[in-house]
Design a protein around this motif. Structure first.
Motif, PDB file in Angstrom:
ATOM      1  N   VAL A 168      -7.451   9.249   0.627  1.00 16.26           N
ATOM      2  CA  VAL A 168      -7.683   8.478  -0.590  1.00 16.26           C
ATOM      3  C   VAL A 168      -8.227   7.099  -0.246  1.00 16.26           C
ATOM      4  CG1 VAL A 168      -6.631   7.513  -2.682  1.00 16.26           C
ATOM      5  CG2 VAL A 168      -5.834   9.718  -1.771  1.00 16.26           C
ATOM      6  N   THR A 169      -7.538   6.391   0.642  1.00 13.02           N
ATOM      7  CA  THR A 169      -7.995   5.069   1.079  1.00 13.02           C
ATOM      8  C   THR A 169      -7.649   4.858   2.544  1.00 13.02           C
ATOM      9  OG1 THR A 169      -5.907   3.970   0.446  1.00 13.02           O
ATOM     10  CG2 THR A 169      -7.679   3.999  -1.207  1.00 13.02           C
ATOM     11  N   VAL A 170      -8.443   4.023   3.201  1.00 15.09           N
ATOM     12  CA  VAL A 170      -8.163   3.557   4.561  1.00 15.09           C
ATOM     13  C   VAL A 170      -8.322   2.043   4.539  1.00 15.09           C
ATOM     14  CG1 VAL A 170      -8.858   3.602   6.981  1.00 15.09           C
ATOM     15  CG2 VAL A 170      -8.996   5.701   5.615  1.00 15.09           C
ATOM     16  N   LEU A 174       0.826  -1.205   0.000  1.00 14.12           N
ATOM     17  CA  LEU A 174       0.000   0.000   0.000  1.00 14.12           C
ATOM     18  C   LEU A 174       0.866   1.262   0.000  1.00 14.12           C
ATOM     19  CD1 LEU A 174      -2.700  -1.167   2.561  1.00 14.12           C
ATOM     20  CD2 LEU A 174      -3.160  -0.538   0.176  1.00 14.12           C
ATOM     21  N   VAL A 175       1.884   1.265   0.838  1.00 10.99           N
ATOM     22  CA  VAL A 175       2.729   2.448   0.980  1.00 10.99           C
ATOM     23  C   VAL A 175       3.547   2.695  -0.288  1.00 10.99           C
ATOM     24  CG1 VAL A 175       4.711   3.403   2.232  1.00 10.99           C
ATOM     25  CG2 VAL A 175       2.831   2.334   3.495  1.00 10.99           C
ATOM     26  N   THR A 176       4.212   1.667  -0.793  1.00  9.96           N
ATOM     27  CA  THR A 176       5.054   1.868  -1.984  1.00  9.96           C
ATOM     28  C   THR A 176       4.197   2.205  -3.204  1.00  9.96           C
ATOM     29  OG1 THR A 176       5.089  -0.534  -2.367  1.00  9.96           O
ATOM     30  CG2 THR A 176       6.939   0.421  -1.149  1.00  9.96           C
ATOM     31  N   GLY A 177       3.011   1.625  -3.294  1.00  9.74           N
ATOM     32  CA  GLY A 177       2.122   1.967  -4.398  1.00  9.74           C
ATOM     33  C   GLY A 177       1.742   3.433  -4.382  1.00  9.74           C
ATOM     34  N   HIS A 178       1.513   3.966  -3.184  1.00  3.93           N
ATOM     35  CA  HIS A 178       1.108   5.360  -3.045  1.00  3.93           C
ATOM     36  C   HIS A 178       2.261   6.314  -3.358  1.00  3.93           C
ATOM     37  CE1 HIS A 178      -1.487   8.568  -1.754  1.00  3.93           C
ATOM     38  NE2 HIS A 178      -0.742   8.906  -0.710  1.00  3.93           N
ATOM     39  N   MET A 179       3.499   5.852  -3.151  1.00  6.65           N
ATOM     40  CA  MET A 179       4.659   6.718  -3.340  1.00  6.65           C
ATOM     41  C   MET A 179       5.243   6.640  -4.745  1.00  6.65           C
ATOM     42  SD  MET A 179       5.015   8.424  -0.594  1.00  6.65           S
ATOM     43  CE  MET A 179       3.917   8.337   0.829  1.00  6.65           C
ATOM     44  N   GLN A 180       4.609   5.904  -5.639  1.00 10.76           N
ATOM     45  CA  GLN A 180       5.084   5.846  -7.016  1.00 10.76           C
ATOM     46  C   GLN A 180       5.155   7.254  -7.605  1.00 10.76           C
ATOM     47  OE1 GLN A 180       6.140   3.252  -8.860  1.00 10.76           O
ATOM     48  NE2 GLN A 180       5.782   1.721  -7.264  1.00 10.76           N
ATOM     49  N   GLY A 181       6.305   7.579  -8.192  1.00  9.19           N
ATOM     50  CA  GLY A 181       6.485   8.897  -8.789  1.00  9.19           C
ATOM     51  C   GLY A 181       7.132   9.910  -7.874  1.00  9.19           C
ATOM     52  N   VAL A 202       1.004  11.399   1.584  1.00 13.90           N
ATOM     53  CA  VAL A 202       1.278  10.940   2.945  1.00 13.90           C
ATOM     54  C   VAL A 202       0.700   9.550   3.133  1.00 13.90           C
ATOM     55  CG1 VAL A 202       0.801  11.319   5.407  1.00 13.90           C
ATOM     56  CG2 VAL A 202       1.345  13.270   3.916  1.00 13.90           C
ATOM     57  N   ALA A 203       1.467   8.683   3.780  1.00  9.90           N
ATOM     58  CA  ALA A 203       0.981   7.373   4.200  1.00  9.90           C
ATOM     59  C   ALA A 203       1.086   7.307   5.715  1.00  9.90           C
ATOM     60  CB  ALA A 203       1.802   6.252   3.569  1.00  9.90           C
ATOM     61  N   GLY A 257       6.947  13.101  -0.660  1.00  9.27           N
ATOM     62  CA  GLY A 257       6.249  11.963  -0.079  1.00  9.27           C
ATOM     63  C   GLY A 257       6.652  11.792   1.371  1.00  9.27           C
ATOM     64  N   LEU A 258       5.742  11.259   2.190  1.00  6.75           N
ATOM     65  CA  LEU A 258       6.037  11.084   3.612  1.00  6.75           C
ATOM     66  C   LEU A 258       5.298   9.868   4.151  1.00  6.75           C
ATOM     67  CD1 LEU A 258       6.294  13.740   6.367  1.00  6.75           C
ATOM     68  CD2 LEU A 258       4.707  11.849   6.708  1.00  6.75           C
TER      69      LEU A 258
END
Length: 414
Positions: free
Chosen positions: A392-394, A261-268, A367-368, A342-343
């Motif tokens: 975005v998602t929980v 979940l975290v790495t997917g959100h930080m793409q880019g 942010v994650a 990103g954080l």
């Protein structure tokens, strides 16, 4: 005098909730829809007899259930159990005025927990090792825990022998000693902590037991007594040598779900700050995507993270820098955070209120937030959304099977 009660709902700690004389009563071992008979002690029910069982009641797999305090809802069928855990997160968010969709629970699995902290007492009649009965120092000597990795169950004999060697005979009212045992790729990492004095004969006996049992490492009261090989784990294929007492997620399965979940959100993202970074659970995998600055208060954990990054030269990781900093006393400021796009933050159960205020005032785009406590997570998310972030998602993750504890990953954008 026994009272007849109807269970209306399941409480946040896994007790059935009933009403009696206008007061909420907590009924352990009861399920919604059941009728029970119990004696009452203020708001707590005792000697609970199930009069009308729920159709959702199932036979617990563990013979210690109801006695051991490790599990509270092993008697509930999977669908309502999972819905309840998801709802714990949704309710915590709602109390903070956050109305957002909560994803389905990522389910847990029996017998995969790789890290457990056992309570230990040495009494005249022998050693008791297991989990404490709820609300007491009484230890239930669990012979076969259905939550932990079987390797931990098989080590019980050696762990009891170790306790007998290092602990004095303790009084009935004595506070139990803790024994944290972690299954690593190189063997068991055992750490004993508590209020006792280790004698020299005890020290020598403990070393002998550790060597005979082939423990990777034994630490007693922060003193490393034996280390035949460095306890090692892998964060997405990146090897990390754990320091004594080093934190890792309780199950590899939950860790993997959180990391994805975290790495997917930080793409880019080009640069990411990882706060409360530990030994690098997220920082090291994220270094495949971006430059990472890892901030953590524990010196040994940071050293392990840095050593792992330097040793992973063939993994094509981007630069990882580290900073030792007590984020509760001195959070990273909004101005400092403005250099990151990103954080990630994964604080202890108390959450990260002061740090959340700084994040809310920053320009970080993504942010994650990871937490094992829905209440403090919801508080911190309210701060972030009040500062201009959108959830975005929980996603709730059942890392602590059959307990009221739930891990959650929330992803936000500015």
């Amino acid at each position: 005098m026994a009272e007849k009660l109807t269970i209306m709902a399941m409480g946040a700690q896994g007790d059935g909730l009933a009403s009696h004389d206008g007061q909420t009563v907590y009924v352990p071992g009861a399920l919604p829809g059941e009728t029970v008979r119990a004696t009452l002690d203020d708001a707590r029910a005792h000697d609970v007899e199930i009069v009308t069982p729920s159709a959702e009641r199932v036979s617990p797999s563990c013979p210690h259930f109801g006695d051991c305090g490790g599990c509270s809802v092993q008697h509930w069928a999977d669908p309502p159990y999972r819905a309840w855990k998801r709802q714990l997160v949704a309710d915590a968010l709602s109390r903070q005025g956050i109305e957002t969709k909560v994803a389905s629970l990522v389910p847990g699995t029996p017998r995969i927990r790789r890290r457990a902290t056992f309570s230990v007492l040495r009494r005249p009649e022998g050693v008791r090792l297991g989990f404490q009965r709820e609300g007491s120092h009484m230890i239930v000597d669990t012979t076969d825990c259905h939550v932990v990795d079987p390797v931990l169950n098989r080590a019980r004999g050696a762990l009891k022998a170790l306790a007998k060697a290092v602990l004095p005979v303790m009084k009935a009212a004595a506070k139990p000693v803790s024994m944290t045992v972690t299954v690593t790729q190189t063997g068991l990492d055992v750490a004993v902590a508590g209020d006792f004095t280790l004698s020299e004969p005890g020290r020598q006996a403990a070393i002998g037991i550790a060597l005979k049992a082939n423990f990777a490492r034994l630490t007693v009261r922060d003193e490393a007594l034996a280390e035949t090989r460095k306890p090692a784990v892998s964060f997405d294929g990146i090897a990390v040598g754990l320091p004594p007492g080093g934190f890792i997620q309780a199950t590899a399965r939950a860790e993997s779900a959180m990391r994805d979940l975290v790495t997917g959100h930080m793409q880019g993202a080009r640069s990411v700050a990882d706060l409360f970074a530990g030994c690098g659970t997220f920082a090291l995998p994220l270094a495949r995507l971006a430059r990472v600055h890892a901030v953590e208060g524990d010196r040994a954990s940071l050293a392990a993270l840095d050593a792992a990054w330097r040793a992973a030269s063939g993994q094509k990781l981007r630069r990882v820098t580290t900073e030792r900093r007590d984020l509760f006393v001195r959070p990273v400021t909004a101005k400092e955070l403005d250099s990151f796009d990103g954080l990630v933050f994964d604080p202890p159960r108390a959450g990260a209120e002061a740090q959340a205020h700084q994040i809310a005032g920053s320009g970080v785009k993504r942010v994650a937030a990871i937490s094992c406590n829905p209440a403090t997570l919801a508080r911190d998310l309210a701060i972030l959304t009040g500062g201009g972030y959108r959830i975005v998602t929980v996603t709730p993750i059942d890392q602590f099977l059959w307990s009221p504890h739930v891990e959650t990953v929330a992803l936000l954008v500015r």
